[in-house]
Design an enzyme around this catalytic site. Sequence first.
Site, mmCIF file in Angstrom:
data_model
loop_
_atom_site.group_PDB
_atom_site.id
_atom_site.type_symbol
_atom_site.label_atom_id
_atom_site.label_comp_id
_atom_site.label_asym_id
_atom_site.label_seq_id
_atom_site.Cartn_x
_atom_site.Cartn_y
_atom_site.Cartn_z
ATOM 1 N N LYS A 60 0.619 -1.200 0.085
ATOM 2 C CA LYS A 60 -0.268 -0.352 -0.027
ATOM 3 C C LYS A 60 0.856 1.241 0.154
ATOM 4 O O LYS A 60 1.973 1.399 1.098
ATOM 5 C CB LYS A 60 -1.185 0.000 1.333
ATOM 6 C CG LYS A 60 -1.759 1.523 1.394
ATOM 7 C CD LYS A 60 -2.272 1.302 2.668
ATOM 8 C CE LYS A 60 -3.242 2.874 3.158
ATOM 9 N NZ LYS A 60 -4.270 2.459 4.085
ATOM 10 N N ASP B 228 -2.939 10.291 3.990
ATOM 11 C CA ASP B 228 -3.802 9.485 4.041
ATOM 12 C C ASP B 228 -4.795 10.778 4.925
ATOM 13 O O ASP B 228 -5.232 11.256 6.471
ATOM 14 C CB ASP B 228 -4.339 8.280 4.274
ATOM 15 C CG ASP B 228 -5.795 8.189 5.147
ATOM 16 O OD1 ASP B 228 -6.337 8.348 4.150
ATOM 17 O OD2 ASP B 228 -5.710 6.962 5.443
ATOM 18 N N LYS C 32 -10.432 13.020 7.886
ATOM 19 C CA LYS C 32 -10.047 12.668 9.733
ATOM 20 C C LYS C 32 -9.439 13.711 10.361
ATOM 21 O O LYS C 32 -10.034 14.510 10.273
ATOM 22 C CB LYS C 32 -8.941 11.795 9.060
ATOM 23 C CG LYS C 32 -7.874 10.458 8.676
ATOM 24 C CD LYS C 32 -6.795 9.951 8.468
ATOM 25 C CE LYS C 32 -6.401 8.511 8.384
ATOM 26 N NZ LYS C 32 -7.219 7.472 9.102
ATOM 27 N N ASP D 250 1.212 6.307 5.654
ATOM 28 C CA ASP D 250 0.934 5.301 4.978
ATOM 29 C C ASP D 250 1.011 4.440 3.857
ATOM 30 O O ASP D 250 0.315 3.814 3.390
ATOM 31 C CB ASP D 250 -1.242 6.397 4.864
ATOM 32 C CG ASP D 250 -2.367 5.076 4.919
ATOM 33 O OD1 ASP D 250 -1.362 4.134 5.200
ATOM 34 O OD2 ASP D 250 -3.034 5.658 4.269
ATOM 35 N N GLU E 248 -9.500 4.018 2.003
ATOM 36 C CA GLU E 248 -9.299 3.919 0.703
ATOM 37 C C GLU E 248 -8.067 2.720 0.418
ATOM 38 O O GLU E 248 -7.254 2.377 -0.779
ATOM 39 C CB GLU E 248 -8.318 5.564 0.537
ATOM 40 C CG GLU E 248 -7.121 5.183 0.788
ATOM 41 C CD GLU E 248 -6.977 5.200 2.338
ATOM 42 O OE1 GLU E 248 -7.726 5.311 3.481
ATOM 43 O OE2 GLU E 248 -5.328 4.618 2.937
ATOM 44 N N ARG F 118 -7.771 -0.542 0.918
ATOM 45 C CA ARG F 118 -8.335 -2.001 -0.023
ATOM 46 C C ARG F 118 -8.531 -2.038 -1.029
ATOM 47 O O ARG F 118 -8.292 -2.341 -2.150
ATOM 48 C CB ARG F 118 -9.574 -2.671 1.089
ATOM 49 C CG ARG F 118 -10.456 -0.794 1.315
ATOM 50 C CD ARG F 118 -11.331 -1.711 2.796
ATOM 51 N NE ARG F 118 -11.099 -1.047 3.977
ATOM 52 C CZ ARG F 118 -11.662 -1.149 4.753
ATOM 53 N NH1 ARG F 118 -12.737 -1.590 4.400
ATOM 54 N NH2 ARG F 118 -10.719 -1.409 6.366
#
Length: 495
Positions: free
Chosen positions: A268, A273, A280, A291, A352, A354
Amino acid sequence: MEFTAKFTNPQKQRTNCLVITLFEAKKLSATAEIIDKASSGYLSRLMRSGDVTGRAGQTLLLQKIDGVEADRILLVGSGKDKDMNQLVFNKIVNSMISALGDSGAKDALACLTDISINNRDPDWNLRQAVILINSSQYRFDQMKSKKIGNKIKLQKIALQVQSKAGLKKAGVAIQQGKAISTGMDQARDLGNMPANVCTPTYIAKQAMLMAKGEKKLKVSVLEEADMRKLKMGSLLSVSAGSRQPAKLITLEYKGAGAKGKPVVLVGKGVTFDTGGISLKPGAAMDEMKFDMCGAASVVGTLKAVTALNLPINVVGIIPATENMPDGLATKPGDVVTSMSGQTIEILNTDAEGRLILCDALTYAEKFKPRCVIDIATLTGACIVALGKIPSAVLGNNATLINNLIDSGKEIEDKVWELPLWDEYQDQINSNFADMANIGGRDAGTITAACFLSRFTKNYHWAHLDIAGTAWTSGEQKGATGRPVPLLTQFIIDQL
Ligand code: BES
Ligand code: MN
Ligand code: ZN
């Protein structure tokens, strides 16, 4: 730091510093016995005086003593024989390196195979010491105007081996330790680099740089237009809100020629993020630059594998993007079509990871993998469940999962399995699409894996959730380089 394996007489060896260990309760290690005899009982007298107890991690630096060639001797306590384990070993090595760093020694001979750890052969000590020492010297100062630099004088460490016959095997262990360290440093640099520098484009460039001049390593990069052609609607839904173009980076290491089925690693690579429209909260949001640590671990592992010139094929796939809020960003409730043809209702744009992984996992099929492992800072729930000690592992093949667990134990980069039972699958049902991208509050790490499992039916697959292990927060904030050791060890164990 330079490391070598050495088989030598510790009493006669010329070195700036000889490092030997002492057990608690006035017991000398094998090497300490030799030095004690050579110095007419100097070490025994020290222990009797109470100036050194042998407590784990205790150190005492002695200037040159009669009968021994070394300029200095560093005594390191190794605790009680029966209490010895890898954690104590870590402590011993860390105390050793900090004492050596404080001394004026430029080189040292360390006798670490006097310590014997349950179920570990002596070479394990050497490899682990190399990793620990290198890791302790890691600094990230690329963004500082004044470089911290490497202040310690120590440059070379010779590691004493128990016999001449053991030199070759010890050399391999040291080599592996060095390669893993290089891979970890690479992963940490990428992870620590701020997101205004470390964009998808930057990761692609770094991967290219790494492959330059390496005959067995090839890097290729797909642009958003290519992804559109491949119908990667899920991945593209995440990059929709970002001004930075997404990249799909493929690293191919060919150590086993054209025929060997590769181990495929999918990392990933969300370079930042924000959560997207499902924004968030502000607290510690800076840490979402980490991330992309899954991606970083893939790059780092390929670096280690390349350094070791391993006779195996490995493919790294990195979907890299930012997750940003914007006028064009994906909205909660939007439905997208993944490369697999399955549709996804995006109920939360903060789930996001996945969404980018599922298309990368479908793309992975083209490499006819022997197995696929994805690595992702996927869920906060993973930290709630397991804390920051192990990474979580879930998957569709028990042998693969068990192999990962074993490799993790071997290299001290642990993983713990969570159940991927069918009963959990209903949590990601959707009224409007084939599935939803979130599964509610319960078992968040498992439902995230449930989502991925729908894209990995055609091969043996394991998922590593590294949300708790990829970086540390607080004063020592920074990327850890995990799980480069685990992945490299796993690949070595495949040979
Ligand atoms: N990158 C985060 C997961 C994360 C959060 C890792 C904090 C480490 C620390 C991921 O993209 C995310 O936001 N996950 C959500 C999923 C939820 C919306 C189902 C989470 O864990 O809150
Ligand atoms: Mn998120
Ligand atoms: Zn994320």
